[in-house]
Design a protein around this motif. Sequence first.
Motif, PDB file in Angstrom:
ATOM      1  N   THR A  75      -8.243  -3.820   9.833  1.00 39.71           N
ATOM      2  CA  THR A  75      -7.036  -3.295   9.215  1.00 39.71           C
ATOM      3  C   THR A  75      -6.631  -2.040   9.982  1.00 39.71           C
ATOM      4  O   THR A  75      -7.467  -1.173  10.241  1.00 39.71           O
ATOM      5  CB  THR A  75      -7.278  -2.947   7.732  1.00 39.71           C
ATOM      6  N   TRP A 125      -3.714   6.566  14.442  1.00 34.16           N
ATOM      7  CA  TRP A 125      -4.019   5.343  13.707  1.00 34.16           C
ATOM      8  C   TRP A 125      -5.520   5.225  13.527  1.00 34.16           C
ATOM      9  O   TRP A 125      -6.291   5.628  14.395  1.00 34.16           O
ATOM     10  CB  TRP A 125      -3.505   4.124  14.476  1.00 34.16           C
ATOM     11  N   SER A 181      -9.445  -0.335   4.145  1.00 30.94           N
ATOM     12  CA  SER A 181      -8.703   0.768   4.740  1.00 30.94           C
ATOM     13  C   SER A 181      -9.405   2.087   4.430  1.00 30.94           C
ATOM     14  O   SER A 181      -8.850   3.158   4.599  1.00 30.94           O
ATOM     15  CB  SER A 181      -7.263   0.784   4.231  1.00 30.94           C
ATOM     16  N   LYS A 224      -4.160   1.263  10.109  1.00 31.40           N
ATOM     17  CA  LYS A 224      -3.320   2.092   9.251  1.00 31.40           C
ATOM     18  C   LYS A 224      -2.954   3.380   9.971  1.00 31.40           C
ATOM     19  O   LYS A 224      -3.772   3.980  10.664  1.00 31.40           O
ATOM     20  CB  LYS A 224      -3.995   2.394   7.916  1.00 31.40           C
ATOM     21  N   HIS A 244       1.036   3.474   2.322  1.00 32.02           N
ATOM     22  CA  HIS A 244       1.694   3.482   3.630  1.00 32.02           C
ATOM     23  C   HIS A 244       1.439   2.162   4.318  1.00 32.02           C
ATOM     24  O   HIS A 244       0.529   1.426   3.977  1.00 32.02           O
ATOM     25  CB  HIS A 244       1.274   4.680   4.491  1.00 32.02           C
ATOM     26  N   ASP A 245       2.308   1.854   5.265  1.00 27.23           N
ATOM     27  CA  ASP A 245       2.227   0.570   5.953  1.00 27.23           C
ATOM     28  C   ASP A 245       0.877   0.356   6.612  1.00 27.23           C
ATOM     29  O   ASP A 245       0.290   1.276   7.172  1.00 27.23           O
ATOM     30  CB  ASP A 245       3.320   0.475   7.036  1.00 27.23           C
ATOM     31  N   GLN A 246       0.403  -0.860   6.536  1.00 28.40           N
ATOM     32  CA  GLN A 246      -0.831  -1.261   7.187  1.00 28.40           C
ATOM     33  C   GLN A 246      -0.580  -2.583   7.899  1.00 28.40           C
ATOM     34  O   GLN A 246       0.338  -3.321   7.538  1.00 28.40           O
ATOM     35  CB  GLN A 246      -1.958  -1.454   6.166  1.00 28.40           C
ATOM     36  N   LYS A 299       0.846  -1.192   0.000  1.00 30.12           N
ATOM     37  CA  LYS A 299       0.000   0.000   0.000  1.00 30.12           C
ATOM     38  C   LYS A 299       0.884   1.245   0.000  1.00 30.12           C
ATOM     39  O   LYS A 299       2.091   1.178   0.159  1.00 30.12           O
ATOM     40  CB  LYS A 299      -0.899   0.013   1.253  1.00 30.12           C
TER      41      LYS A 299
END
Length: 164
Positions: free
Chosen positions: A42, A54, A62, A44, A27-29, A25
């Motif tokens: 999920t 977050w 997401s 994120k 950004h990290d998830q 993605k």
Amino acid sequence: MGQGKFIVTDTKGNLLFKVKKSHFKVHDQRVLIDAAGNHIVTLKEKMMTAHNRWEVCNGDSSSSKNIVFSAKTSHVIQLKTKLQVFLANNVNEDICDFRVEGSWTESSCVIYAGESSTIIAQMHKKHSVGSLVLGKDKFMVSVYPHVDYAFIVALIVILDEINH
């Protein structure tokens, strides 16, 4: 948790949850998965926010319209862990629905209902066979009756990410 490995077992060693890190993605998830392989939530990180913030969404979504809750640090710079948690319907965020306080470096945190003194879960480092494994660290988490385990695990994953 640096390698994306996060496994939650009960006291008998049975798998309850695992967390997968998604690198594909923008950004990290993190995705919380139950023992049957179902995507529960999920997690994120919100980028470009003053506080470490977050969002936690249903399933493998997401999308902001599927938010279950959000969490943020109470201060931009903090020596002790203090996380404020807001359920999706708490749009004004005047008062948090849950809060986490403690010391991550000492592996000891307490999760409270709102601004009350009602404890819903506690976490501390365990030096024997553990029920929660973060990388090589083992933690014991006591979850009080009628509290969703997945909710508590999601909060601990967020704490781990904020503190690493």
